[in-house]
Design an enzyme around this catalytic site. Structure first.
Site, PDB file in Angstrom:
ATOM      1  CG  ASP A  79      -0.385  -0.303   2.508  1.00  0.00           C
ATOM      2  OD1 ASP A  79       0.813  -0.650   2.559  1.00  0.00           O
ATOM      3  OD2 ASP A  79      -1.103  -0.207   3.519  1.00  0.00           O
TER       4      ASP A  79
ATOM      5  CE1 TYR B 186       1.800   0.073  12.232  1.00  0.00           C
ATOM      6  CE2 TYR B 186       1.780   1.844  10.615  1.00  0.00           C
ATOM      7  CZ  TYR B 186       1.923   0.508  10.925  1.00  0.00           C
ATOM      8  OH  TYR B 186       2.190  -0.403   9.931  1.00  0.00           O
ATOM      9  N   PRO B 187       1.256   4.197  17.190  1.00  0.00           N
ATOM     10  CG  PRO B 187       2.892   3.888  18.838  1.00  0.00           C
ATOM     11  CD  PRO B 187       2.246   3.236  17.672  1.00  0.00           C
ATOM     12  NE  ARG B 188       2.848   7.184  11.386  1.00  0.00           N
ATOM     13  CZ  ARG B 188       2.709   6.258  10.441  1.00  0.00           C
ATOM     14  NH1 ARG B 188       1.619   6.256   9.684  1.00  0.00           N
ATOM     15  NH2 ARG B 188       3.641   5.337  10.259  1.00  0.00           N
TER      16      ARG B 188
ATOM     17  CE  LYS C 181       1.887  -3.433   8.904  1.00  0.00           C
ATOM     18  NZ  LYS C 181       1.811  -3.294   7.427  1.00  0.00           N
TER      19      LYS C 181
ATOM     20  N   GLY D  13       7.239  -3.499   9.452  1.00  0.00           N
ATOM     21  CA  GLY D  13       8.668  -3.378   9.196  1.00  0.00           C
ATOM     22  C   GLY D  13       9.182  -1.957   9.264  1.00  0.00           C
ATOM     23  N   GLY D  14       8.282  -0.981   9.004  1.00  0.00           N
ATOM     24  CA  GLY D  14       8.717   0.412   9.004  1.00  0.00           C
ATOM     25  C   GLY D  14       9.635   0.713   7.835  1.00  0.00           C
TER      26      GLY D  14
ATOM     27  N   GLY E  96       6.892  -4.500   4.490  1.00  0.00           N
ATOM     28  CA  GLY E  96       6.683  -3.967   3.151  1.00  0.00           C
ATOM     29  C   GLY E  96       7.985  -3.540   2.505  1.00  0.00           C
ATOM     30  NE  ARG E  97       8.175   1.821   4.258  1.00  0.00           N
ATOM     31  CZ  ARG E  97       7.887   2.782   5.121  1.00  0.00           C
ATOM     32  NH1 ARG E  97       8.604   3.897   5.119  1.00  0.00           N
ATOM     33  NH2 ARG E  97       6.921   2.635   6.006  1.00  0.00           N
TER      34      ARG E  97
END
Length: 273
Positions: free
Chosen positions: A26, A144-146, A187, A213-214, A240-241
């Site tokens: 994505d 996610y904490p963001r 996730k 994975g970040g 992903g990356r």
């Protein structure tokens, strides 16, 4: 009864011995056509050949995956944002009904916890969760904490470094909220150690947790994180990356699958590279 059975059957397609390796693509929408996702059809072909348990993406990604393997499980992300606008604010871009019509195995909904838009995203998540329960569709929470800071995303990386326990508390809270609101899979970010991530696993209240994975990292680091997360009680990996930007996607995926499904030591996997 039918909706419960539907969830169970779809979830069974995503897991192997209660473990899973999911590859998100994505980022193509979020960050644009870059690096491994520039020629996305070619990259998806390589990922599909490496046989993950599922891919995660948007409508066009579903079409590309189906062109390669009609039976490959797919998770449709119902929420989106891009770095061209307010990235922390996820908005609904698809529906559970659309997912059912197109043979999708699971849907995903992203919430950035601690964002100023958190309440709106939690509301969207709860509506999607109820629709999933009604229609028998599994729901993957991307939790996610963001938040926003100085006009940019703030991901608490400094807190993770300086106070791992405090960072784990925030991740655990995000995971608990997701479980409370009906997530079937969660996730989230790896907290950096087996000990701190065990707190996150407990917070999930027996719902399967998979790690993101970040940003692309050294192969050694990403494999070690995968091994440690599994030791802490994670149910799988969603990289992903680190996958689609790998020099050799099949080789990297073989290493990840060995760690997840065969409890292989990451150091042994590094010998393949």
């Amino acid at each position: 009864m039918e909706s419960i059975l539907g969830k169970k059957r779809r979830l069974a397609r995503l897991f192997q011995d209660k473990k899973t390796v999911i590859v998100p693509v994505d980022d193509s929408l979020i960050f644009g056509p870059k690096e491994g996702l520039f020629e996305i059809d070619t990259t998806i072909e390589k990922i599909v050949k490496s046989k993950p348990n599922a891919l995660l993406g948007f409508q066009r990604d579903l079409e590309l995956v189906s062109n390669q393997n009609m039976l490959m499980p797919f998770i449709l992300n119902l929420t989106a944002s891009t770095v061209l606008g307010q990235h922390t604010k996820k908005t609904i871009v698809s529906s559970v009904e659309f997912a059912l019509q197109n043979g999708v195995d699971c849907v995903a909904c992203h919430v950035n916890f601690s964002s100023i838009y958190e309440n709106e995203m939690i509301h969207n998540f709860s509506i999607i969760s109820q629709e999933c329960d009604k229609l028998g569709m599994p729901l993957l929470a991307i939790a996610y904490p963001r938040r926003e800071k100085d006009g940019r995303d703030y991901n608490y990386e400094d807190l993770k470094q300086n106070d791992p326990d405090a960072y784990a508390d925030i991740v655990a809270h995000a995971v608990r909220i997701s479980a409370e609101l009906g997530a079937d899979i969660i996730k989230t970010n790896y907290t950096g150690s087996i000990e701190t991530f065990q707190k996150v696993i407990v917070a999930a209240n027996k719902k399967p947790v998979i790690i993101a994975g970040g940003a692309k990292s050294l192969v050694e680091n990403s494999l070690k994180n995968a091994e440690d997360a599994m030791k802490a009680g994670a149910s799988g990996i969603s990289y992903g990356r680190n996958v689609f930007n790998a020099e050799n996607i099949e080789l990297y995926m073989n290493a990840i699958k060995s760690i997840v499904f065969q409890n292989e030591c990451y150091k042994n996997c590094l010998k393949q590279f």
